[in-house]
Design a protein around this motif. Structure first.
Motif, PDB file in Angstrom:
ATOM      1  N   ALA A 227       0.826  -1.212   0.000  1.00 13.69           N
ATOM      2  CA  ALA A 227       0.000   0.000   0.000  1.00 13.69           C
ATOM      3  C   ALA A 227       0.856   1.256   0.000  1.00 13.69           C
ATOM      4  O   ALA A 227       1.883   1.322   0.693  1.00 13.69           O
ATOM      5  CB  ALA A 227      -0.920   0.005   1.222  1.00 13.69           C
TER       6      ALA A 227
ATOM      7  N   ALA B 256       1.652   5.018   1.058  1.00 14.47           N
ATOM      8  CA  ALA B 256       1.390   5.727   2.316  1.00 14.47           C
ATOM      9  C   ALA B 256       1.699   7.217   2.208  1.00 14.47           C
ATOM     10  O   ALA B 256       2.085   7.851   3.196  1.00 14.47           O
ATOM     11  CB  ALA B 256       2.219   5.102   3.441  1.00 14.47           C
TER      12      ALA B 256
ATOM     13  N   LEU C 299      -2.076   6.303  10.831  1.00 17.05           N
ATOM     14  CA  LEU C 299      -1.512   4.957  10.681  1.00 17.05           C
ATOM     15  C   LEU C 299      -1.781   4.110  11.918  1.00 17.05           C
ATOM     16  O   LEU C 299      -2.057   2.906  11.821  1.00 17.05           O
ATOM     17  CB  LEU C 299      -0.007   5.069  10.422  1.00 17.05           C
ATOM     18  CG  LEU C 299       0.717   3.796   9.964  1.00 17.05           C
ATOM     19  CD1 LEU C 299       0.116   3.265   8.680  1.00 17.05           C
ATOM     20  CD2 LEU C 299       2.204   4.075   9.788  1.00 17.05           C
TER      21      LEU C 299
ATOM     22  N   LEU D 100      -4.062   4.895   3.301  1.00 13.70           N
ATOM     23  CA  LEU D 100      -3.303   3.842   2.636  1.00 13.70           C
ATOM     24  C   LEU D 100      -4.064   3.390   1.387  1.00 13.70           C
ATOM     25  O   LEU D 100      -5.253   3.092   1.454  1.00 13.70           O
ATOM     26  CB  LEU D 100      -3.091   2.648   3.573  1.00 13.70           C
ATOM     27  CG  LEU D 100      -2.150   2.858   4.770  1.00 13.70           C
ATOM     28  CD1 LEU D 100      -2.025   1.571   5.572  1.00 13.70           C
ATOM     29  CD2 LEU D 100      -0.774   3.328   4.305  1.00 13.70           C
TER      30      LEU D 100
END
Length: 320
Positions: free
Chosen positions: A31, A33, A41, A190
């Motif tokens: 993914a 970020a 997160l 994400l």
């Protein structure tokens, strides 16, 4: 007081953790970020807690660990992860359903203001309406060619304006105006880029396929194999029924045109000699199919229609 770990010790601990995850999990979501904060997160980690683990790190360190671990264990399939480690990416190790995990990750998107220099991920349109700003702020709108008017001592935007196009960089004037209007046009989280499953790598769009989509694609593939097999006269399981039917038609055509015959051909020849038998054979089938539906429909109509007043109920008959 706890002793702070050195940089070398942190690298060793990270290497061990990544190796453990590679041994324990066979499914990984890669993914992006970009623009994801630490608090965001952390919320994602909490949401996935149970059957998934999110691991971030430097790409060079992750690539080295994957390469060395593949050499030690002989599991070369994990080397397929290395080309995916490009840019600001993280790894989501999971034992759950890949589609469900991907959907859970997508929930944790957070609105963000338009900062100067950012590349707009979407088009930004300023809606019409009262801005609540005093007339002294009209200079911002004039610079950006946004039509306005003064209404009850405040600035009002007359028509919707496309302020920023997708892919353009946000300028200082656009960022200042959006901040004054309280508009947070972007959202970040994400974003799943690739899916790794037991050595196979595929696009995340595959996760959106349903069983109906798979059946449709399989049927299309079988149809193509059948057409190709028939075109080159190559026997396959898909084309076998068509080949048998075509062969039967050819043999039947020969039997009809010659004295050669067999049981099924005899029946066809009998029909061809006396065409009236076609109507006799088709009549029971047509009667069965056509009579049942109208009869049922009539019964339904009788139930639904109100009873009409008969002549007898009125005290006389039309035939008296």
């Amino acid at each position: 007081m706890a002793v702070k770990a050195t940089k070398a010790e942190k690298k060793i601990a990270y290497d061990q953790k990544l190796c453990q995850l590679l041994d324990e999990y066979t499914q990984v979501l890669v993914a992006a970020a970009d623009n994801v904060g630490s608090n965001q997160l952390q919320n994602i980690r909490k949401g996935l807690r149970g059957d998934s683990v999110v691991l971030m790190g430097k790409n060079t360190m992750m690539k080295r660990t994957v390469r060395v671990h593949a050499e030690k264990t002989g599991n070369n399939t994990i080397l397929n992860l290395i080309p995916l480690l490009v840019g600001n990416v993280g790894l989501i190790f999971t034992k759950g359903d890949l589609k469900e995990v991907s959907e859970e990750v997508a929930k944790y998107k957070v609105g963000a203001p338009a900062r100067v220099g950012l590349v707009a991920p979407v088009d930004v349109v300023v809606p019409p309406g009262n801005t609540g700003l005093d007339p002294s702020q009209t200079s911002f709108f004039q610079v950006l060619n946004i039509p306005t008017k003064i209404n009850k001592g405040t600035v009002e935007i007359i028509t919707p304006v496309e302020l920023i196009k997708k892919g353009d960089k946000v300028g200082s004037s656009e960022a200042a105006l959006l901040a004054k209007l309280g508009i947070r046009p972007f959202s970040y989280g994400l974003v799943v880029l690739s899916v790794y499953d037991n050595g196979s790598v595929f696009s995340p769009e595959v996760l959106d396929l349903t069983e109906d989509d798979l059946i449709e694609k399989f049927a299309t593939g079988v149809s193509m194999v059948t057409s190709l097999s028939l075109a080159i006269s190559y026997p396959t399981l898909a084309a076998a029924p068509h080949m048998f039917i075509n062969a039967y038609k050819n043999v039947l055509a020969v039997a009809v045109e010659t004295e050669y015959s067999f049981p099924l051909a005899d029946k066809v020849k009998e029909y061809l000699e006396d065409p009236s038998k076609f109507a006799v054979a088709a009549a029971p089938v047509a009667a069965t199919g056509s009579s049942a539906a109208p009869a049922a429909a009539k019964e339904e109509e009788k139930k639904e229609e109100p009873a009409e007043e008969s002549d007898d109920d009125m005290g006389f008959s039309l035939f008296d």
